[in-house]
Scaffold this motif. Sequence first.
Motif, mmCIF file in Angstrom:
data_model
loop_
_atom_site.group_PDB
_atom_site.id
_atom_site.type_symbol
_atom_site.label_atom_id
_atom_site.label_comp_id
_atom_site.label_asym_id
_atom_site.label_seq_id
_atom_site.Cartn_x
_atom_site.Cartn_y
_atom_site.Cartn_z
ATOM 1 N N VAL A 1 0.860 -1.184 0.000
ATOM 2 C CA VAL A 1 0.000 0.000 0.000
ATOM 3 C C VAL A 1 0.896 1.234 0.000
ATOM 4 C CG1 VAL A 1 -1.802 1.267 1.206
ATOM 5 C CG2 VAL A 1 -1.823 -1.227 1.218
ATOM 6 N N LYS A 2 0.673 2.112 -0.953
ATOM 7 C CA LYS A 2 1.459 3.341 -1.073
ATOM 8 C C LYS A 2 0.535 4.534 -0.952
ATOM 9 C CE LYS A 2 3.056 4.630 -5.080
ATOM 10 N NZ LYS A 2 3.853 4.693 -6.322
ATOM 11 N N THR A 3 0.846 5.446 -0.050
ATOM 12 C CA THR A 3 0.058 6.651 0.159
ATOM 13 C C THR A 3 0.810 7.861 -0.379
ATOM 14 O OG1 THR A 3 0.994 6.956 2.373
ATOM 15 C CG2 THR A 3 -1.032 5.666 2.197
ATOM 16 N N ARG A 4 0.061 8.911 -0.642
ATOM 17 C CA ARG A 4 0.674 10.116 -1.181
ATOM 18 C C ARG A 4 1.370 10.935 -0.098
ATOM 19 N NH1 ARG A 4 -2.950 13.526 -5.274
ATOM 20 N NH2 ARG A 4 -2.749 11.496 -6.311
ATOM 21 N N CYS A 5 0.929 10.840 1.135
ATOM 22 C CA CYS A 5 1.507 11.598 2.238
ATOM 23 C C CYS A 5 1.711 10.658 3.415
ATOM 24 C CB CYS A 5 0.605 12.776 2.632
ATOM 25 S SG CYS A 5 -1.071 12.262 3.101
ATOM 26 N N GLY A 6 2.407 11.145 4.417
ATOM 27 C CA GLY A 6 2.642 10.333 5.606
ATOM 28 C C GLY A 6 4.036 10.463 6.164
ATOM 29 N N GLY A 7 5.022 10.825 5.340
ATOM 30 C CA GLY A 7 6.378 10.924 5.850
ATOM 31 C C GLY A 7 6.908 9.560 6.260
ATOM 32 N N HIS A 8 7.826 9.575 7.205
ATOM 33 C CA HIS A 8 8.399 8.339 7.732
ATOM 34 C C HIS A 8 7.666 7.975 9.020
ATOM 35 C CE1 HIS A 8 11.335 5.179 8.044
ATOM 36 N NE2 HIS A 8 11.672 5.557 9.266
ATOM 37 N N LEU A 9 6.739 7.018 8.909
ATOM 38 C CA LEU A 9 5.944 6.500 10.031
ATOM 39 C C LEU A 9 4.964 7.538 10.561
ATOM 40 C CD1 LEU A 9 8.787 4.701 12.041
ATOM 41 C CD2 LEU A 9 7.482 3.850 10.095
ATOM 42 N N GLY A 10 4.588 8.521 9.746
ATOM 43 C CA GLY A 10 3.677 9.579 10.207
ATOM 44 C C GLY A 10 2.217 9.237 10.000
ATOM 45 N N TRP A 11 1.700 9.519 8.818
ATOM 46 C CA TRP A 11 0.307 9.252 8.424
ATOM 47 C C TRP A 11 -0.689 9.897 9.389
ATOM 48 C CZ3 TRP A 11 3.617 4.785 8.210
ATOM 49 C CH2 TRP A 11 3.971 4.421 6.913
ATOM 50 N N GLN A 12 -0.426 11.143 9.773
ATOM 51 C CA GLN A 12 -1.371 11.865 10.619
ATOM 52 C C GLN A 12 -2.561 12.285 9.770
ATOM 53 O OE1 GLN A 12 -0.963 12.102 13.860
ATOM 54 N NE2 GLN A 12 1.044 11.124 13.794
ATOM 55 N N GLU A 13 -3.736 11.815 10.172
ATOM 56 C CA GLU A 13 -4.937 11.985 9.359
ATOM 57 C C GLU A 13 -5.852 13.026 9.977
ATOM 58 O OE1 GLU A 13 -8.151 9.111 7.055
ATOM 59 O OE2 GLU A 13 -7.098 8.416 8.832
ATOM 60 N N SER A 14 -6.613 13.720 9.136
ATOM 61 C CA SER A 14 -7.566 14.721 9.575
ATOM 62 C C SER A 14 -8.926 14.452 8.940
ATOM 63 C CB SER A 14 -7.091 16.117 9.166
ATOM 64 O OG SER A 14 -8.047 17.098 9.494
ATOM 65 N N PRO A 15 -10.009 14.320 9.710
ATOM 66 C CA PRO A 15 -9.993 14.256 11.182
ATOM 67 C C PRO A 15 -9.465 12.914 11.638
ATOM 68 C CG PRO A 15 -12.197 13.892 10.387
ATOM 69 C CD PRO A 15 -11.371 14.221 9.172
ATOM 70 N N PRO A 16 -8.742 12.871 12.757
ATOM 71 C CA PRO A 16 -8.182 11.589 13.207
ATOM 72 C C PRO A 16 -9.277 10.579 13.455
ATOM 73 C CG PRO A 16 -7.222 13.420 14.416
ATOM 74 C CD PRO A 16 -8.373 13.973 13.637
#
Length: 704
Positions: A621-636
Amino acid sequence: MVIPITEDSSSSSSSSSDDDFVVLKSSAARGQQSDDTITDAAAAEDDDADLAAGNARTKQSSDDNDETLVTMRPSDNSNHSQRQVNTNSSSTQPTQTQHKQPARPRPKLQRSSSTSINQSLRSIYNTTNQSFRILKRQSSTLIESINSNLPATPTGWALSALSLCSMGLQYELRLQKELTAPPIVFCQANCGSRGVLNGRMERLYSKLALPTVVSSNNGRGGGNGQSSSNNRKSSNNNNNNNKTLKEGIFSRTVKPSLFIGTRGIVASTAAYALGSKQSDDAKKVKRVREVMKMGADGALIVLDWEVPLDTSSTNNNNNNAANSSIDNIDIYKPNSITKPIILLLHGMNNDSTFGYIRSMMRTATDRGWIAVGMNLRGQDGLHQVKNTTPRGYNAGYTGDLRGVVEQLEYRLKRRSDGVNRKSGKRSTSSNERENNSNVQEEDDDYIGGPIYLLGYSLGANIVTKYLGEESLHGTLPKCIGGGAAMGNPLHIHSGTIAFPWNMLLGAGVKRSILQNATSLRKHHEPGFQHAMKKALLAPTIGKLDDAAAPYLIRNDSYPPYATRIGFKDGEEYWWESSSHRYVGHVSVPLLKISAQDDFLVFGQFQRKLNHCLENPNVVVVKTRCGGHLGWQESPPPSSGGGEGGGLLGGSGSWSDVAVADFIEALLQIRQEDREKRLRLRRGTVNGGEGVDTSFASPKVMSRL
């Protein structure tokens, strides 16, 4: 300085104004007649001394030193090399013939080095001073224009601040909209109705990609996937009105949070620093710390347990009942654990106290599973347990993980031997045991479990390498139900890490070496001490790995996976530790998640992606954003308990929910297969009438 004016040559110069030479003539004191020599002229004013010295060397040694000095200045269109001018003399004495001297080049002036350095410094100073004057004029003009446009009242200041905030918010919203997109999923396509290799993965993909109907009171998760049919029948009528449609995690769009999730570095920092809210965890979770000793070399591994409590006891008003439920939890005895275990491995220079580990552990306990945070040797976050061996952890050693899995497998609750799984009674007939022997090979021998392995960054490489090693040789324990790897580089090569991350990672490893310096000093080999000193002086993580490689701990990739010491150099260590060499052999479902803005490992991961796609058991699974182990989502998203999430509460990471849904789908498939095998067994005992055997789940095989 020579002045080309004489009385004798005035008449000739008027008639030959276009001549290429100017002749200077002076009469001799004794009247002797001599030939004049022609030399180069037109020297500069500051080179008079050098020209006089050069002319003095060209004079012939004769009795008469008062000869005429002739200088020659070649014209631009001169086609001859030299002209001789004869002087008229009335003297009868014979003239001395003088040989012509060849024209010598003007000697070059050699300036001293100090003079050239001073001139260079002076030119640099002048240029810098001029640039500062220009900058000062421009800045003064800019400051004057800003001062003239600044608001003069508090209301004007407030409006200016609001306009700036509005511009920043508009930019963030536009960036969030650009990054909001569903993830890209890579897996093998359906091979048809007779697909053997990925039949289970097709069922798993359909559960994660297609919308599913869930009940609103299913907050505490699926537990271990085991529920009685009577409870399901009694709750069907109550759940009909509470069912909602839940979108699959593979098809749901990932919307990053403002100012944090839109930037990879900020999202990674938030994942490292921010964890889950733990104000009311004491009522839901019991935390236990265990120190496990490895049998290979006596290393101490710290395990941080989070065991969910039974909330049914908290509904009673009796506090003693709640206290007794806490005391009755025992995770150390063999054959005692009845719930699934989520074993988590942290990344490089981290431990189980970091935010992304705590967040995933909270997500697991909210769904009713047991979460275990494994601290690699020498990486105790509370600094209570030091490394007792001179060998630290690395990216290629899977011996510690293998030892922990063996201990956890011994504690899982098993089914008793000789028990008839149809009636629950011990079977006495040999025919009955014969009829059930074939089913027992396919059935699950564990009431507790299974164990799911989760790895992050360097821990993801260790998990993938362990699953590949064990699956390749058929030694993977049956209690392993699957795994997930987040931010896995696949190809380990510390020399390719860019600045400044190579220096930061190296500084973290040096800090770990200094913290465990007491155990490292116990190794008295001179080469080892020299290698550690060289590693401490290394500027980057690549140089550090190359210095310490001959003394790193390793294990064989084949049974019995014996422990060895040392690599030839850093290149051999990186190659032997890379998990892309083993991912093609993994025989259990494995989820890999990576982000395009991962500034550490995405490039290496993308180059080795083909190794993952060769295995039907691996989903990428590849996401466009997330950084390294980030994937902070809004709204969480909520962690599953029906409670509102947030960056500091619940689960603020999209990867936590994705991994939890992945494990939940595997548990559902495990329970469905168990029920189908139970119906198949009953049909076989009754003569096999009316039994549909087409639903038998295919075995998951690895690519050999």
